[in-house]
Motif scaffolding. Structure first.
Motif, PDB file in Angstrom:
ATOM      1  N   SER A 293      -8.155  -7.145  -1.259  1.00  0.00           N
ATOM      2  CA  SER A 293      -7.803  -6.802  -0.022  1.00  0.00           C
ATOM      3  C   SER A 293      -8.148  -5.248  -0.012  1.00  0.00           C
ATOM      4  N   ALA A 294      -8.099  -4.845   1.192  1.00  0.00           N
ATOM      5  CA  ALA A 294      -8.464  -3.282   1.377  1.00  0.00           C
ATOM      6  C   ALA A 294      -7.561  -2.758   2.856  1.00  0.00           C
ATOM      7  N   LEU A 299       0.810   1.196   2.725  1.00  0.00           N
ATOM      8  CA  LEU A 299       1.516  -0.019   2.497  1.00  0.00           C
ATOM      9  C   LEU A 299       2.817   0.089   1.978  1.00  0.00           C
ATOM     10  N   ASP A 300       3.266   1.083   0.985  1.00  0.00           N
ATOM     11  CA  ASP A 300       4.690   1.208   0.511  1.00  0.00           C
ATOM     12  C   ASP A 300       5.312   1.717   1.817  1.00  0.00           C
ATOM     13  N   ARG A 301       4.715   2.845   2.561  1.00  0.00           N
ATOM     14  CA  ARG A 301       5.469   3.392   3.603  1.00  0.00           C
ATOM     15  C   ARG A 301       5.749   2.237   4.725  1.00  0.00           C
ATOM     16  N   MET A 302       4.733   1.285   4.812  1.00  0.00           N
ATOM     17  CA  MET A 302       4.982   0.275   5.937  1.00  0.00           C
ATOM     18  C   MET A 302       6.104  -0.654   5.673  1.00  0.00           C
ATOM     19  N   VAL A 303       6.091  -0.778   4.244  1.00  0.00           N
ATOM     20  CA  VAL A 303       7.150  -1.696   3.766  1.00  0.00           C
ATOM     21  C   VAL A 303       8.594  -0.927   3.956  1.00  0.00           C
ATOM     22  N   ALA A 304       8.424   0.398   3.666  1.00  0.00           N
ATOM     23  CA  ALA A 304       9.851   0.912   3.986  1.00  0.00           C
ATOM     24  C   ALA A 304      10.271   0.972   5.238  1.00  0.00           C
ATOM     25  N   ASP A 305       9.315   1.010   6.172  1.00  0.00           N
ATOM     26  CA  ASP A 305       9.450   0.986   7.771  1.00  0.00           C
ATOM     27  C   ASP A 305       9.873  -0.364   8.187  1.00  0.00           C
ATOM     28  N   GLY A 306       9.647  -1.434   7.363  1.00  0.00           N
ATOM     29  CA  GLY A 306       9.777  -2.640   7.807  1.00  0.00           C
ATOM     30  C   GLY A 306       8.534  -3.517   8.709  1.00  0.00           C
ATOM     31  N   LEU A 313       2.942  -7.508  -0.265  1.00  0.00           N
ATOM     32  CA  LEU A 313       2.289  -6.528  -0.761  1.00  0.00           C
ATOM     33  C   LEU A 313       2.332  -6.814  -2.445  1.00  0.00           C
ATOM     34  N   TYR A 314       3.616  -7.386  -3.045  1.00  0.00           N
ATOM     35  CA  TYR A 314       3.494  -7.562  -4.315  1.00  0.00           C
ATOM     36  C   TYR A 314       2.396  -8.705  -4.642  1.00  0.00           C
TER      37      TYR A 314
END
Length: 458
Positions: A293-294, A299-306, A313-314
């Motif tokens: 994937s690219a 993505l870490d920030r996107m996980v944090a903001d839902g 991601l994992y």
């Protein structure tokens, strides 16, 4: 059992036609009967059947089977993909051999056994579907096949950042680990994905790229997972999706950060189960893919903001590879530009063989916010404008963004701490707060980076 497919039955015995029609109405979605083959070819064009059950004798008193062989040949000329089962009252082995040689699928002897006839026709339908899907999958695979010429080869360069990256790629390429490639726009994420595939144990199979940012939401499932006939208005036949096309090879999901949240669960399910279900079907189809994937998004920030699923991601991020920007590999700018120069000089039949000293200086002093893609387009324009062997600085039409300085200004610092603070701050901006990427760029561990952030109150 679910009724499937369309069959045409041709026989001059009307009572037999009626009996067969009653029997097959419980097997096929549509049963079309003809008492004469004279309208057979027209009916083929109108009905598009999957299977044809064809009598071998139509003229009174003639039992040679030649009429059946004639119409078999005509059908195969008109519709070579149709499975033809021949019906005869005479168990003639030689005739059966001739029919099979001309493309018949099977041979049924009258009087028939109901169960055997249904089994034979079901097998013919299954063969039709199997061949159709194999052909379709072959067409899909050919549409993704690319050559491995030097033009498509990965350029590693000599920068320390790319040397570290190359070492990592060579370690992970041979595994089936899912890989997430991050980096700014234009840094060559798809090129790196293809290099990972080329170095993998799946190199003899396809890499199938999918731009998730370009697929309309309504087509996401049908594009990735395929669909069955009748699943929606325009689904006139079964169709394989990108997962099936990539099976045994590599699936490259570009712009994965653009995938809407509600569709991320569907992708996660497919990755966890290693199977897909076509739209309109309930049957799981196993798939064997290596996923790359690219994205240029954090993505870490996107996980944090839902806005991005943590479990997805994992799943996609077993190995994370950050591609450096062109500004971080300045020693590679001119060699890359020379590769593009040679390519476009050949394409446009120009005499260009290199850059003059002023042009080289202009290339290395530019910030290249568009990275390799911007460099490539700049060199292409320069080649088009050039008339001599050496491209000049004036022929390098480099566009500058609003507020961008003509060249990078060297920073001045009074202490080492000021310089360190500035480097950490710039790295945070460049990677939009992605601490893993920041730590990788600075060459420190995440714990060391945390200590620096605390020290400088960043």
């Amino acid at each position: 059992m679910k009724k499937e497919g369309t069959i045409i039955v041709v026989d001059d015995n009307r009572s037999m036609l009626t009996a067969v029609e009653i029997l097959l109405n419980g097997v096929f979605e549509r049963v079309v009967t003809l008492s004469s083959p004279t309208r057979l070819l027209n009916t083929l064009r109108e009905v598009h059947p999957d299977v044809l059950l064809l009598d071998m004798n139509f003229s009174s008193g003639i039992n040679s089977g030649n009429e059946g062989l004639y119409w078999l040949s005509e059908v195969k000329k008109a519709s070579p993909d149709i499975e033809v089962v021949l019906f005869t009252a005479y168990a003639d082995i030689d005739l059966a051999v001739k029919a099979m040689q001309r493309g018949a699928t099977d041979f049924v002897v009258k009087p028939w056994n109901n169960a055997k006839l249904v089994t034979t026709l079901r097998n013919a339908l299954a063969l039709r579907r199997s061949r159709s899907e194999a052909k379709q999958l072959g067409d899909i695979k050919r549409s993704f096949s690319t050559d491995s010429t030097a033009e498509n080869a990965m350029f590693w360069g000599t920068s320390s950042a790319m040397k570290r990256l190359r070492s990592m790629v060579e370690k992970v390429a041979a595994t089936d680990a899912n890989i997430l490639i991050t980096g700014e726009n234009g840094t060559g994420k798809e090129m790196l994905a293809r290099e990972l595939h080329r170095l993998s144990n799946r190199r003899d199979e396809l890499i199938v790229p999918v731009d998730l940012g370009a697929i309309p939401e309504t087509l996401f499932e049908s594009e990735l997972f395929g669909y069955v006939k009748g699943a929606f208005t325009d689904a006139r036949s079964d169709r394989a999706g990108k997962f099936e096309a990539a099976s045994k090879g590599t699936l490259f999901l570009d712009e994965i950060g653009n995938l809407p949240y509600h569709q991320q669960a569907k992708l996660l399910t497919a990755l966890q189960s290693r199977s897909i279900v076509r739209v309109g079907s309930n049957t799981p189809i196993p798939v064997d893919i290596r996923l790359i994937s690219a994205t240029n998004r954090d993505l870490d920030r996107m996980v944090a903001d839902g806005s991005f699923r943590e479990d997805l991601l994992y799943r996609i991020n077993t190995i994370h590879i950050e591609l450096p920007s062109l500004a971080e590999r300045t020693e590679d700018i001119v060699p890359l530009a020379e590769i593009f120069l040679k390519r476009y000089a050949t394409k446009y039949n120009k005499p260009c063989t290199g850059f003059d000293p002023q042009a080289r200086e202009k290339l290395t002093s530019h910030a290249w916010p568009g990275n390799i893609r911007e460099l490539q387009h700049t060199v292409e324009k320069a080649v088009i404008m050039a008339d001599t062997e050496s491209v000049t600085a004036d022929e390098l039409l480099i566009s500058r963004r609003e507020g961008e300085e003509p060249g990078p200004r060297p920073a001045t610092f009074s202490t080492l701490e000021e310089m360190e603070r500035s480097m950490v701050t710039e790295a945070l901006k460049r990677h939009e707060g992605n601490l893993s990427a920041v730590a990788a760029q600075l060459g420190v561990t995440r714990q060391t980076l945390y200590n620096k952030l605390k020290k400088y109150n960043l």
